[in-house]
Enzyme design. Structure first.
Site, mmCIF file in Angstrom:
data_model
loop_
_atom_site.group_PDB
_atom_site.id
_atom_site.type_symbol
_atom_site.label_atom_id
_atom_site.label_comp_id
_atom_site.label_asym_id
_atom_site.label_seq_id
_atom_site.Cartn_x
_atom_site.Cartn_y
_atom_site.Cartn_z
ATOM 1 N N ILE A 13 0.804 -1.121 -0.018
ATOM 2 C CA ILE A 13 -0.048 0.147 -0.026
ATOM 3 C C ILE A 13 0.943 1.385 0.002
ATOM 4 C CG2 ILE A 13 -0.198 0.322 2.596
ATOM 5 C CD1 ILE A 13 -3.094 0.768 -0.456
ATOM 6 N N SER A 35 11.867 0.782 6.843
ATOM 7 C CA SER A 35 11.388 -0.372 6.233
ATOM 8 C C SER A 35 12.605 -1.543 6.365
ATOM 9 C CB SER A 35 11.056 -0.205 4.965
ATOM 10 O OG SER A 35 9.941 -1.121 4.887
ATOM 11 N N ARG A 36 12.312 -2.799 6.762
ATOM 12 C CA ARG A 36 13.483 -3.459 6.841
ATOM 13 C C ARG A 36 13.863 -3.930 5.574
ATOM 14 N NH1 ARG A 36 9.828 -7.883 10.097
ATOM 15 N NH2 ARG A 36 8.721 -7.089 8.096
ATOM 16 N N LYS A 89 -5.465 1.809 7.687
ATOM 17 C CA LYS A 89 -6.608 1.007 8.350
ATOM 18 C C LYS A 89 -6.180 -0.244 8.201
ATOM 19 C CE LYS A 89 -7.764 -1.018 4.724
ATOM 20 N NZ LYS A 89 -7.810 -2.612 4.501
ATOM 21 N N ASP A 167 -10.421 -7.394 6.857
ATOM 22 C CA ASP A 167 -9.376 -6.279 6.757
ATOM 23 C C ASP A 167 -10.002 -5.391 5.387
ATOM 24 O OD1 ASP A 167 -6.161 -5.351 6.512
ATOM 25 O OD2 ASP A 167 -6.855 -5.534 4.540
#
Ligand code: NAP
Length: 303
Positions: A13, A35-36, A89, A167
Site C-alpha cells: 500500500i 522499512s526492513r 486502516k 481487513d
C-alpha cells in the site's frame, strides 16, 4: 507550508498509494523511509525507526503503512518522540491499543489520524448527505474480492490480529458507519475459517436496522464492493468501493476518486489545527462480529 514526513513499512500500500499521493501533495515532502527491506528511490532509507527519529528532528510526522499487529509499537515510539502519527486502516489490532495511542497523542498535544481511505471515496460524502434526512428500511453490503490479487503472499492477513476478510471489509464498514443516519449493532454473524488459518476468509453479518453484509475473499474475476440502501424516499447504491454512486438508479456525477490524496490533505489540516481524528466505529463492528460470530470451517487456503 510543506512539512517533512516519513513513511514506515514500504510494502504494497505504501508503493501503490502513499508514495504517489505524497509526491503529488503540496503539503508534504517524503523525507525518509523506515522499512526492513523496502526503499523508495531518492529518499533516505532507514531500517530502524529510533535511528530515523533521532537523526531527523525536522521530520515532524510519521505515516505508518505496516500491518495492524506490528503498527502499535511504531506508533507509540513515534508519539513518544514527539511526532504526529497517521495510521493505515484498520488502525490497530485491538480497540484498547488505539485508545491508548489516542490518549498518548492528546497528552502530548500531537495529532493522531486513524485513516479510513474508503471514506474519502468520491461518492461517499454525497451518499451521507442524501441519507441524512431519510429513514433507512434496508441496507446490504456486498464486499467480494480476490485475496490472492490484493494481498499476494501476505500471510499476516490470516494470522491473529490480521482480521481476515474484515481487513477489506473494514473499508465497507468505514463507509457504512459514515453514511447511515442511525447507528446499528451486530446481532449475529457466521464466520468461515479455512482449516489451516486463524482468521475468516468469508463472513455474513446481520446488524440491527435490517442491515446485512456478505464479505468474501474467494471471488475471482469481477470484484464487487457495493452497498445497497433502501429508504422511505428512494434507493441509493454505492459501487466500486465508494467511487461510484447511484441514486434511484441514476448514476451521479461525483468527480474523480482521490482517496489517498484526500487523506494527506486531511492530515495536513489536522496537524495545522492541532486536532486528532480517531473513529473506531468500523473496528467495533469487526470486534463484535468476531465475538458473536458462529464459526464454520472450510477447506485449507494457501497463496
Ligand atoms: P504488506 O505489503 O504486507 O506490509 C507493508 C510493509 O510492512 C511490509 O513491506 C514490511 O516492510 C512491513 N512489515 C510487515 N510485517 C512487519 C512486521 N511484523 N514488523 C515490522 N514491519 C513489518 O501490507 P500492505 O498490503 O501494504 O498493507 C499494510 C496496511 O495497509 C494494512 O493495514 C492494510 O489493511 C492496509 N491497506 C492495504 C491495501 C492493499 O490493497 N494491500 C489497501 C489499503 C490499505 P519491511 O519488511 O520492509 O519492514
Amino acid at each position: 507550508m510543506v512539512r517533512n514526513i516519513a513513511l514506515v513499512g514500504i510494502g504494497k500500500i505504501a508503493r501503490d498509494q502513499h508514495v504517489p499521493a505524497i509526491a503529488d501533495s503540496n503539503d508534504w515532502q517524503l523525507a525518509a523511509t523506515v522499512s526492513r527491506a523496502g526503499t523508495v528511490d531518492g529518499v533516505p532509507a532507514f531500517t530502524d525507526l529510533a535511528a530515523m527519529l533521532a537523526t531527523n528532528p525536522d521530520i515532524d510526522t510519521v505515516s505508518l503503512c505496516l500491518p495492524p499487529v506490528p503498527r502499535f509499537d511504531y506508533a507509540e515510539e513515534a508519539l513518544n518522540a514527539g511526532r504526529h502519527v497517521m495510521l493505515e486502516k484498520p488502525p490497530g489490532a485491538t480497540l484498547a491499543e488505539v485508545h491508548r495511542l489516542h490518549d498518548l497523542a492528546a497528552s502530548r498535544g500531537l495529532t493522531l489520524f486513524a485513516t479510513w481511505h474508503s471514506r474519502m471515496a468520491a461518492g461517499v460524502a454525497q451518499a451521507r448527505e442524501w441519507l441524512a434526512d431519510r429513514t433507512v428500511t434496508k441496507c446490504h453490503i456486498t464486499w467480494k474480492e480476490d485475496v490472492r490479487h490484493w494481498h499476494p503472499g501476505q500471510d499476516w492477513v490470516f494470522e491473529p490480529g490480521g482480521m481476515g476478510v474484515f481487513d477489506p471489509g473494514s473499508n465497507a464498514l468505514s463507509i457504512m458507519t459514515h453514511i447511515l443516519p442511525e447507528p446499528v449493532h451486530v446481532r449475529e454473524a457466521t464466520l468461515i475459517f479455512p482449516e489451516n488459518r486463524f482468521t475468516p476468509i468469508a463472513a455474513q453479518v446481520q446488524w440491527s436496522g435490517n442491515v446485512s453484509g456478505d464479505f468474501d475473499w474467494r471471488q475471482t474475476g469481477a470484484q464487487t464492493w457495493d452497498i445497497d440502501v433502501e429508504t422511505n424516499r428512494g434507493t441509493l447504491k454505492i459501487a466500486e468501493g465508494g467511487a461510484v454512486l447511484f441514486i434511484d438508479g441514476v448514476k451521479q456525477d461525483v468527480g474523480p476518486n482521490r482517496e489517498y490524496p484526500a487523506l494527506y490533505e486531511r492530515m495536513a489540516d489536522l496537524v495545522a489545527r492541532g486536532k486528532s481524528d480517531v473513529d473506531l466505529a468500523p473496528m467495533v463492528h469487526i470486534a463484535d462480529a468476531l465475538t458473536l460470530g458462529r464459526r464454520v470451517w472450510t477447506e485449507p487456503f494457501n497463496f
